[in-house]
Design an enzyme around this catalytic site. Structure first.
Site, PDB file in Angstrom:
ATOM      1  N   LYS A  13       8.439  62.287  35.728  1.00 32.32           N
ATOM      2  CA  LYS A  13       7.851  62.895  34.525  1.00 32.32           C
ATOM      3  C   LYS A  13       7.069  61.877  33.696  1.00 32.32           C
ATOM      4  CE  LYS A  13      11.597  64.419  32.497  1.00 32.32           C
ATOM      5  NZ  LYS A  13      12.626  63.969  33.438  1.00 32.32           N
ATOM      6  N   ARG A  88      16.042  69.430  26.419  1.00 32.18           N
ATOM      7  CA  ARG A  88      17.015  69.047  27.440  1.00 32.18           C
ATOM      8  C   ARG A  88      18.096  70.101  27.646  1.00 32.18           C
ATOM      9  NH1 ARG A  88      15.421  63.735  28.628  1.00 32.18           N
ATOM     10  NH2 ARG A  88      17.024  62.659  29.806  1.00 32.18           N
ATOM     11  N   ARG A 127      14.170  51.648  40.340  1.00 29.49           N
ATOM     12  CA  ARG A 127      13.800  51.424  38.944  1.00 29.49           C
ATOM     13  C   ARG A 127      14.826  50.521  38.267  1.00 29.49           C
ATOM     14  NH1 ARG A 127      12.695  56.525  35.086  1.00 29.49           N
ATOM     15  NH2 ARG A 127      14.939  56.486  34.717  1.00 29.49           N
ATOM     16  N   ARG A 133      17.191  49.280  33.396  1.00 28.75           N
ATOM     17  CA  ARG A 133      17.715  50.261  32.439  1.00 28.75           C
ATOM     18  C   ARG A 133      19.207  50.459  32.665  1.00 28.75           C
ATOM     19  NH1 ARG A 133      14.095  55.633  31.701  1.00 28.75           N
ATOM     20  NH2 ARG A 133      16.167  56.516  31.400  1.00 28.75           N
ATOM     21  N   ARG A 144      23.936  61.635  34.943  1.00 29.39           N
ATOM     22  CA  ARG A 144      22.706  62.225  34.401  1.00 29.39           C
ATOM     23  C   ARG A 144      22.255  63.411  35.258  1.00 29.39           C
ATOM     24  NH1 ARG A 144      19.199  57.243  34.554  1.00 29.39           N
ATOM     25  NH2 ARG A 144      17.501  58.498  33.748  1.00 29.39           N
TER      26      ARG A 144
HETATM   27  P1  AMP Z   1      14.924  59.848  29.579  1.00 26.86           P
HETATM   28  O1  AMP Z   1      14.107  58.608  29.440  1.00 26.86           O
HETATM   29  O2  AMP Z   1      14.180  61.095  29.200  1.00 26.86           O
HETATM   30  O3  AMP Z   1      15.600  59.954  30.928  1.00 26.86           O
HETATM   31  O4  AMP Z   1      16.107  59.731  28.507  1.00 26.86           O
HETATM   32  C1  AMP Z   1      17.033  58.688  28.546  1.00 26.86           C
HETATM   33  C2  AMP Z   1      18.273  59.083  27.753  1.00 26.86           C
HETATM   34  O5  AMP Z   1      17.913  59.315  26.383  1.00 26.86           O
HETATM   35  C3  AMP Z   1      18.962  60.361  28.208  1.00 26.86           C
HETATM   36  O6  AMP Z   1      19.835  60.167  29.301  1.00 26.86           O
HETATM   37  C4  AMP Z   1      19.692  60.765  26.927  1.00 26.86           C
HETATM   38  O7  AMP Z   1      20.837  59.950  26.728  1.00 26.86           O
HETATM   39  C5  AMP Z   1      18.682  60.401  25.862  1.00 26.86           C
HETATM   40  N1  AMP Z   1      17.751  61.520  25.589  1.00 26.86           N
HETATM   41  C6  AMP Z   1      16.408  61.566  25.836  1.00 26.86           C
HETATM   42  N2  AMP Z   1      15.893  62.740  25.473  1.00 26.86           N
HETATM   43  C7  AMP Z   1      16.929  63.479  24.997  1.00 26.86           C
HETATM   44  C8  AMP Z   1      17.051  64.787  24.483  1.00 26.86           C
HETATM   45  N3  AMP Z   1      16.000  65.609  24.399  1.00 26.86           N
HETATM   46  N4  AMP Z   1      18.293  65.204  24.095  1.00 26.86           N
HETATM   47  C9  AMP Z   1      19.358  64.405  24.172  1.00 26.86           C
HETATM   48  N5  AMP Z   1      19.331  63.153  24.649  1.00 26.86           N
HETATM   49  C10 AMP Z   1      18.117  62.688  25.070  1.00 26.86           C
END
Ligand code: AMP
Length: 193
Positions: A13, A88, A127, A133, A144
């Protein structure tokens, strides 16, 4: 255009949103990037979010709504945006509709990047090596993916039911996948105009 990008963690994404941003001249809004920025800057939000993110859990819907409402109110988002990582879950999808109603512009397109989970575990292991990360370690990735299946996957049907969903096969080169997404956006735009 106001676009929501959907897909499991590691589906590409972020990469695709960055390409769309350049092609379409609208901002790429990644809630994960916003949260990682807050963690790095050591803000109150960052302190609250850090452990939750490292485990692969979701930050609370209230906190996320505050973040997204303020980001979508900024000047550069008034002509459209690509949302990556939000909504989410169904609560967030409905909250987003509420915010956009206040701003008088609904989501136009939801695009799901579809990849199988096998491929994801491999991509995220790579990654983890490249970017380090905390939430890309094997346990957090598994968690996740579970969170995605339980909470985020229903959001796909939410947009499907509204006739806004397109699905794109997410395996191939970055260029192939972005060509599929751009194709879908053009076709979808023509169909609905
Ligand atoms: P991402 O980079 O989108 O994979 O997000 C990394 C982490 O940030 C996720 O695993 C959540 O812990 C948190 N996070 C990101 N976006 C959201 C969201 N919309 N709602 C809740 N937690 C989020």
């Amino acid at each position: 255009m106001r676009i929501v990008l959907l897909g499991a963690p590691g589906s590409g994404k972020g990469t695709q949103a960055a390409i769309l941003k350049d092609q379409m001249g609208i901002p790429h809004i990644s809630t994960g990037d916003l949260l990682r920025g807050a963690v790095k800057a050591g803000t109150e939000l960052g302190k609250q979010a850090e452990a939750i993110m490292a485990r692969g859990d979701l930050v609370s819907d209230e906190i996320m709504l505050g973040i997204i409402r303020s980001r979508l109110g900024e000047d550069d988002a008034q002509n459209g945006f690509i949302l990556d990582g939000y909504p989410r879950n169904l609560v967030q999808a409905k909250a987003l509709d509420g915010v956009l109603e206040e701003l008088e512009f609904p989501v136009e397109e939801a695009i799901q990047i579809d990849v199988d989970h096998e491929g994801i575990v491999e991509r995220l292991a790579k990654r983890a090596e490249l970017e380090g990360r905390a939430d890309d370690d094997a346990d957090a990735v598994r968690h996740r993916l579970n969170v995605y299946e339980e909470q985020t996957a229903p959001v796909i049907d939410y947009y499907g039911d509204q006739g806004k969903l397109s699905q794109v096969y997410g395996v191939g080169s970055i260029e192939e996948i972005s060509a599929r997404i751009l194709g879908v956006l053009r076709i979808a735009g023509q169909e609905r105009s």
